[in-house]
Design an enzyme around this catalytic site. Sequence first.
Site: not given
Ligand SMILES: *Cc1c(COP(=O)(O)O)cnc(C)c1O
Length: 390
Positions: A57, A115, A183, A208
Amino acid sequence: MTATSAVHAGRITTNPTPPIDLSATYHLPGVDAGGESYAELVAGRGPTAEGGLVYQRMWNPTTAGFEQALAELEGLPEAVSFGSGMAAISACLLAATAVPAAGGKRHIVAVRPIYGGTDGLLSKGTLGTEVTWVDEVAGIAPALAARPDTALVVVETPANPTARLLDLDAVAAACGDVPFLVDSTFATPVLQQPARHGATLVVHSATKYIGGHSDVLGGVVATTAEWAARLRDIRIQTGALLHPLAGYLLHRGLQTLPLRVKRASETAQTVAEWLARQPAVERVHYPGLPGGDPDGLVGPDRQLLLPGAMMAFEMRGGYDAAAAVAENVRLILHAASLGGAESLITHPASLSHRNVAPDARPDAGLLRFSIGLEDAEDLVADLDTAFAKL
Ligand SMILES: *Cc1c(COP(=O)(O)O)cnc(C)c1O
């Protein structure tokens, strides 16, 4: 970033693949040496050479290799990984508000659309933050003037679900001394490096494009050494860490990231142009179409290298037509998530953005479309068949 750095960054061995270290714990060479390494890790820096890695951790060399690579691709000194994109965003909110360096500031300014998970986290104030929502970059400066206790500005570009672009230089100018988080999940470091425009925290849902195969969850934040130390301390305290096997897969994903993102973006341009010609489609949201990039942000040496592989389109027939398309595609998968090798389609108003405030929720006729690595003509044929059933 270059394709060469995507292949080689963070790979410290002479072998083609980095070692996977699954150890939960490590031998402590001495009480003092172990304790000193522990103190360094809790301070968010890194293990000492003498004291060892202590405990998974606190430090893991496999995930650290991925972090080093991602930081290099983003042009930032460090990166910290988490178990998911939402864990990464949560850690950023805590790092901005819940540490002594925040000086008690707990207010966030955020730009919609964003998101749905981030929208929910900020709207509910689960982590003790308070949010002011704005819907244009021009809203940031007035919102900051009204709230001098703002700890962080949060933006997403291209934004989920409509791929709307925000001018990051304008965001930086509006923020002044207030740190801002971008983001950058839809763009990846291949298309955009927000640090070049002054971003303090660059976040990816690595689930993603970085993973790229819909088989691993992860999140990562590229940032300065000082913010990275705060984030590592928070990761140690909350336990929101990335598993080493996931770290290995994400590091591997970086090697093909430029190829995948560029190819999918090319295909997306073709599919978006086809969609824009369909009588059943009212509007296509894609930065590569006329009107899709009003601030001129897309192109070589600009903010976004290519328009990307995410788009959204509104059906003239509203909810019923959108639902019919989602349910009648066969090659394209009707499923949450994005950025995988397979094309994915979702209905944000009933899924990812279901809990967004009604006045900010995506249109009921809107579908979000993640273009994968298939041939453009097969994607078009699949949509054509689904449209014919309307
Ligand atoms: C999917 C997504 C998230 C969240 O990510 P997870 O890995 O599902 O927790 C945050 N920001 C954007 C733009 C996303 O597409």
